[in-house]
Motif scaffolding. Structure first.
Motif, PDB file in Angstrom:
ATOM      1  N   ILE A  49       2.557   6.785   5.887  1.00  0.00           N
ATOM      2  CA  ILE A  49       2.834   6.843   4.453  1.00  0.00           C
ATOM      3  C   ILE A  49       2.153   5.669   3.766  1.00  0.00           C
ATOM      4  O   ILE A  49       2.138   4.548   4.292  1.00  0.00           O
ATOM      5  CB  ILE A  49       4.367   6.791   4.217  1.00  0.00           C
ATOM      6  N   ILE A  50       1.546   5.927   2.603  1.00  0.00           N
ATOM      7  CA  ILE A  50       0.955   4.832   1.830  1.00  0.00           C
ATOM      8  C   ILE A  50       1.541   4.864   0.419  1.00  0.00           C
ATOM      9  O   ILE A  50       1.312   5.818  -0.322  1.00  0.00           O
ATOM     10  CB  ILE A  50      -0.577   4.959   1.753  1.00  0.00           C
ATOM     11  N   PRO A  51       2.279   3.839   0.049  1.00  0.00           N
ATOM     12  CA  PRO A  51       2.844   3.800  -1.302  1.00  0.00           C
ATOM     13  C   PRO A  51       1.739   3.703  -2.349  1.00  0.00           C
ATOM     14  O   PRO A  51       0.680   3.105  -2.089  1.00  0.00           O
ATOM     15  CB  PRO A  51       3.690   2.524  -1.308  1.00  0.00           C
ATOM     16  N   HIS A  52       1.980   4.299  -3.489  1.00  0.00           N
ATOM     17  CA  HIS A  52       1.002   4.375  -4.557  1.00  0.00           C
ATOM     18  C   HIS A  52       0.457   3.011  -4.964  1.00  0.00           C
ATOM     19  O   HIS A  52      -0.742   2.844  -5.200  1.00  0.00           O
ATOM     20  CB  HIS A  52       1.667   5.068  -5.757  1.00  0.00           C
ATOM     21  N   ASP A  53       1.329   1.999  -5.012  1.00  0.00           N
ATOM     22  CA  ASP A  53       0.876   0.697  -5.521  1.00  0.00           C
ATOM     23  C   ASP A  53      -0.093  -0.024  -4.577  1.00  0.00           C
ATOM     24  O   ASP A  53      -0.760  -0.971  -4.979  1.00  0.00           O
ATOM     25  CB  ASP A  53       2.076  -0.200  -5.882  1.00  0.00           C
ATOM     26  N   GLU A  87       1.507  11.769   6.516  1.00  0.00           N
ATOM     27  CA  GLU A  87       2.581  12.693   6.164  1.00  0.00           C
ATOM     28  C   GLU A  87       2.247  13.412   4.876  1.00  0.00           C
ATOM     29  O   GLU A  87       1.837  12.784   3.900  1.00  0.00           O
ATOM     30  CB  GLU A  87       3.880  11.910   5.987  1.00  0.00           C
ATOM     31  N   CYS A  88       2.390  14.709   4.865  1.00  0.00           N
ATOM     32  CA  CYS A  88       2.124  15.468   3.653  1.00  0.00           C
ATOM     33  C   CYS A  88       3.433  16.012   3.104  1.00  0.00           C
ATOM     34  O   CYS A  88       3.625  17.224   2.977  1.00  0.00           O
ATOM     35  CB  CYS A  88       1.136  16.583   3.933  1.00  0.00           C
ATOM     36  N   THR A  89       4.367  15.104   2.870  1.00  0.00           N
ATOM     37  CA  THR A  89       5.653  15.497   2.308  1.00  0.00           C
ATOM     38  C   THR A  89       5.873  14.702   1.028  1.00  0.00           C
ATOM     39  O   THR A  89       5.065  13.843   0.687  1.00  0.00           O
ATOM     40  CB  THR A  89       6.797  15.140   3.275  1.00  0.00           C
ATOM     41  N   CYS A  90       6.963  14.973   0.390  1.00  0.00           N
ATOM     42  CA  CYS A  90       7.197  14.302  -0.890  1.00  0.00           C
ATOM     43  C   CYS A  90       7.384  12.797  -0.733  1.00  0.00           C
ATOM     44  O   CYS A  90       7.180  12.040  -1.681  1.00  0.00           O
ATOM     45  CB  CYS A  90       8.378  14.932  -1.605  1.00  0.00           C
ATOM     46  N   SER A  91       7.711  12.339   0.469  1.00  0.00           N
ATOM     47  CA  SER A  91       7.846  10.886   0.615  1.00  0.00           C
ATOM     48  C   SER A  91       6.474  10.205   0.554  1.00  0.00           C
ATOM     49  O   SER A  91       6.387   8.998   0.421  1.00  0.00           O
ATOM     50  CB  SER A  91       8.578  10.545   1.916  1.00  0.00           C
ATOM     51  N   ASN A  92       5.406  10.979   0.638  1.00  0.00           N
ATOM     52  CA  ASN A  92       4.072  10.385   0.580  1.00  0.00           C
ATOM     53  C   ASN A  92       3.340  10.842  -0.679  1.00  0.00           C
ATOM     54  O   ASN A  92       2.106  10.839  -0.724  1.00  0.00           O
ATOM     55  CB  ASN A  92       3.286  10.807   1.831  1.00  0.00           C
ATOM     56  N   ILE A  93       4.083  11.215  -1.693  1.00  0.00           N
ATOM     57  CA  ILE A  93       3.459  11.787  -2.892  1.00  0.00           C
ATOM     58  C   ILE A  93       2.524  10.770  -3.569  1.00  0.00           C
ATOM     59  O   ILE A  93       1.531  11.124  -4.199  1.00  0.00           O
ATOM     60  CB  ILE A  93       4.540  12.339  -3.862  1.00  0.00           C
ATOM     61  N   GLY A  94       2.830   9.474  -3.374  1.00  0.00           N
ATOM     62  CA  GLY A  94       1.976   8.421  -3.949  1.00  0.00           C
ATOM     63  C   GLY A  94       0.547   8.554  -3.456  1.00  0.00           C
ATOM     64  O   GLY A  94      -0.405   8.564  -4.239  1.00  0.00           O
ATOM     65  N   LEU A  95       0.380   8.670  -2.159  1.00  0.00           N
ATOM     66  CA  LEU A  95      -0.955   8.831  -1.586  1.00  0.00           C
ATOM     67  C   LEU A  95      -1.566  10.163  -2.014  1.00  0.00           C
ATOM     68  O   LEU A  95      -2.703  10.227  -2.464  1.00  0.00           O
ATOM     69  CB  LEU A  95      -0.891   8.763  -0.058  1.00  0.00           C
TER      70      LEU A  95
END
Ligand code: NAG
Ligand code: NAG
Ligand code: NAG
Ligand code: NAG
Ligand code: NAG
Ligand code: NAG
Ligand code: NAG
Ligand code: NAG
Ligand code: NAG
Ligand code: NAG
Ligand code: NAG
Length: 661
Positions: free
Chosen positions: A557-561, A580-588
């Motif tokens: 996972i990579i956070p948007h910031d 991960e291609c789930t909503c927890s990785n929506i930032g990336l």
């Protein structure tokens, strides 16, 4: 377009009879609009009519033409470059290129030519390059020379030419390159090569002909740029014939697996009467080399003795002009077995891949004060006290390659003598630093490139890079760090001008937040093949115009910031991570789609989770992670129902109480 090709294919399969020339043209690739086309390997039997008449460059190789005649290319009047490699052409008739007056390059490689009309090359005014390699030619007279007066390159290799008979009409005026390698030329006569006397700066290649005799003095007072008699087994034959010649390069080497007579004391005598700058004798062997053997080499500027079974080079004549010496793949036991005092002007020395462990004794190179470039890579070198004594006297050294050796121990400043070093390569050599108080490199203030990859260097020593104030490129691939961590306090911080840092395959798991805080100039960081779980872009002081390779790590996972700072021409490589291609990785996922120009290798940047999307390319993922309208309506409904129910209950309770009272 794809669809249309498919239609044609389908019609072909169904046996529909249709005009076929149109789709053929579509298969030729346009490389530059109206000017350059490739029709390579399309099975064509004629030139597609649709090729525009302005076509200048045409690659028509690997098709079937069989014969060429006046009409074949007459429409393409602008042709400059024509490649007809392996088109099964046997016949080239009169005036084939009559209309192609701008033609400069024709390639006929691999066509078995049975007939070349005398006017085959009439038309082109400045035909410069004619390639007749592997065309079955048995004699030079087969080639019509009368229209080749501007020819610069004539390639006739891999044919069956038996005699070198250059007639008086041979176009020598502008000829720069004549290639006759791999023919059957056995003898060379004075008469046969007379035409070459007018050559100016010609490269003549006669490699791989079984030359048995050259008429004495045949080449006397000829001048060449390069003469290649490679793969000849008896060098004496060649040198006898070359008496009085002048050439910048003389290629007398041979190749692995080709038998040749060993070079004896008298073999190279003939070179005394030849003017040559660069001589190569690779893959020959010497029978007891002595001073006399090399007596006539004293005026050389470059000498290549690669793979010549040498184990020593002593009592040589002074070679005061020699600038470059190549001794790769030989059998020296000790560097001092070479008498370097004979080469006071040497600037480049190569002793790579020595067959035996080579002992670097002290002071062998002392006389080479002009040496700039020293390559001792792959020579099994082991030194327990490197390298100041060994490199004594090399005050001009700029480039030192000690890679792929065994083991070097550094006690004090290891390169005291060569403080002008710019490039130092120690990769794949075990490096042990035996001094905690001082860096072995501390005096190398000019060093720009240091390669310590796979050197097993102890990365916990804080001083490794101390003093390297000019260091721009550091390669640390394949070294390990304590607990897989680059701590904030680490040796890299001592090289503040570093721009390129490679730390691939270092088993890194963590990079602490301040690990690169002193390295404000970093532009290129390679962290490929580590065990990082975070894309820690925040450890770099600037993310403008930076290249970051985080491929082959364990990032989910990579956070948007951590992505928003990447600006300018920045590029990141995230391939081969279990993203991960789930909503927890929506930032990336959202940033990725908007910044695809910053992504390297998007083809291999794939989802790993959830299982249903595993292997899908990240850029094709459409995820919506907010609440949908239906969900909102449902939630609203539920809330209203709860409120209503609660209200009713309360009312009921109140009513009940009132009744009781
Ligand atoms: C290419 O050739 C066609 C037909 O001659 C012409 O209409 C077109 O303008 C040319 N395009 C270019 C870029 O020269
Ligand atoms: C001679 O030819 C070589 C190779 O073709 C070229 O590199 C060199 O510049 C030429 N020298 C002169 C003086 O033209
Ligand atoms: C090699 O060539 C020289 C000079 O032509 C000749 O004298 C000698 O016999 C040749 N050696 C062999 C083994 O053929
Ligand atoms: C060099 O050439 C001269 C004159 O052609 C000749 O006398 C001499 O013997 C030759 N030297 C060698 C080493 O071949
Ligand atoms: C290398 O040479 C030095 C001096 O010639 C000698 O003392 C030393 O034993 C040699 N080392 C090896 C490993 O052969
Ligand atoms: C050093 O030598 C190795 C092997 O010959 C080569 O791969 C490497 O590129 C060289 N290093 C430099 C800096 O030229
Ligand atoms: C470490 O280097 C210093 C400075 O050159 C020197 O005085 C000291 O003897 C060296 N220590 C060892 C163990 O070689
Ligand atoms: C060491 O790294 C330098 C700079 O990245 C490179 O030019 C050189 O080829 C490398 N050496 C080896 C042996 O790969
Ligand atoms: C890092 O990853 C490699 C390959 O995935 C693995 O072999 C190695 O054990 C890992 N190292 C650590 C310290 O986890
Ligand atoms: C991205 O990194 C991977 C791993 O080093 C590499 O194979 C790939 O070639 C890189 N992508 C590009 C476009 O260089
Ligand atoms: C995402 O949407 C695009 C077009 O909007 C579509 O081409 C693509 O197949 C979709 N991807 C997935 C994985 O459904």
């Amino acid at each position: 377009m794809v669809c249309c090709t498919y239609c044609w294919l389908l019609m072909g399969l169904l046996g529909l009879s249709y005009e076929v020339s149109k789709p053929l043209n579509q298969m030729c690739t346009e490389l530059f609009i109206n000017r350059s086309y490739s029709c390579e390997g399309l099975g064509l039997t004629e030139l597609p009519e649709e090729l525009p008449f302005m076509t200048e460059v045409l690659d028509f190789s690997f098709n079937f033409l069989h014969l060429l005649q006046q009409s074949t290319f007459s429409r393409l009047k602008a042709l400059v470059h024509l490649d007809l490699t392996r088109c099964q052409i046997n016949w080239v008739y009169e005036g084939t290129f009559e209309s192609n007056i701008f033609l400069e390059i024709i390639v006929f490689t691999g066509n078995n030519l049975l007939f070349l009309a005398s006017t085959a090359f009439t038309g082109p005014q400045c035909l410069k390059h004619l390639d007749l390699t592997q065309t079955g030619i048995t004699k030079l007279a087969f080639i019509p020379m009368q229209d080749l007066h501007n020819i610069e390159t004539l390639l006739l290799g891999s044919n069956h030419i038996q005699t070198l008979e250059l007639l008086s009409d041979f176009p020598i005026r502008k000829l720069k390159h004549l290639d006759l390698q791999m023919n059957n030329i056995q003898t060379i006569s004075t008469r046969g090569i007379k035409a070459l006397k007018q050559a100016n700066n010609l490269t003549l290649n006669l490699r791989d002909n079984k030359i048995m005799h050259i008429e004495p003095k045949a080449f006397s007072s000829f001048s060449f740029y390069s003469l290649d008699f490679g793969s000849c087994s008896n060098i004496s034959v060649i040198l006898d014939g070359l008496q009085g010649v002048s050439t910048a390069i003389l290629w007398l080497g041979t190749f692995l697996g080709i038998d040749s007579l060993p070079i004896q004391e008298s073999t190279l005598q003939g070179i005394c009467n030849i003017s040559v700058d660069y001589l190569t004798l690779q893959y020959h062997s010497f029978l007891e080399p002595s001073g006399d053997t090399f007596q006539c080499l004293s005026k050389l500027k470059r000498l290549d003795l690669t793979h010549t079974s040498l184990s020593e080079l002593r009592s040589l004549p002074q070679m005061n002009l020699l600038k470059e010496l190549n001794l790769n793949w030989n059998e020296f036991l000790n560097l001092c077995d070479i008498d370097f005092s004979a080469f006071p002007s040497l600037s480049h020395l190569y002793i790579q891949q020595n067959y035996y462990p080579m002992n670097l004794s002290f002071g062998c190179l002392e006389s080479l004060s002009k040496l700039q470039h020293l390559d001792l890579s792959g020579s099994h070198i082991e030194s327990l006290d490197c390298c100041s004594n060994q490199l004594q006297g090399l005050i001009g050294l700029q480039h030192l390659n000690l890679s792929h050796n065994r083991k070097l121990l550094f006690h004090n400043a290891a390169f005291n003598e060569c403080s002008n070093l710019k490039v130092l390569d120690l990769s794949f050599t075990c490096i042990i630093i035996n001094n905690n108080s001082q860096s072995p490199f501390h005096n190398l203030h000019s060093l720009q490139i240091l390669n310590l990859s796979f050197s097993h260097i102890d990365t916990s020593k804080q001083n490794i890079l101390q003093g390297l104030s000019s260091l721009i490129v550091l390669n640390m691939n394949g070294n390990t760090f304590k607990s897989g961590t680059i701590f904030s306090d680490n040796f890299l911080q001592k090289a503040p001008n570093l721009e390129v840092l490679t730390l691939a395959s270092c088993q890194l798991m963590v990079i602490e937040a301040k690990a690169f805080s002193a390295l404000s100039k970093l532009k290129y960081v390679d962290l490929n093949r580590n065990n990082l779980t975070a894309f820690c872009s925040d450890v770099f002081s600037s993310l403008r115009n930076i290249y970051l390779n985080f491929a082959n790590n364990r990032i989910h996972i990579i956070p948007h910031d951590l992505l928003t700072g990447l600006s300018g021409q920045s590029i990141i490589n995230l391939s081969y991570n279990p993203l991960e291609c789930t909503c927890s990785n929506i930032g990336l996922l959202t940033w990725y789609k908007q910044n695809i120009d910053k992504i390297e290798d998007s083809e291999q940047t794939l989802c790993a989770e959830p299982k249903s999307l595993a292997g899908t390319k990240l850029f094709s993922i459409n995820l919506s992670c907010g609440y949908s309208a239906a969900q909102i309506a449902l939630i609203t409904l539920v809330v209203i129902i709860i409120i209503v129910v609660t209200f009713i209950l309360i009312m009921n309770v109140l009513k009940y109480k009132n009744v009781r009272m």
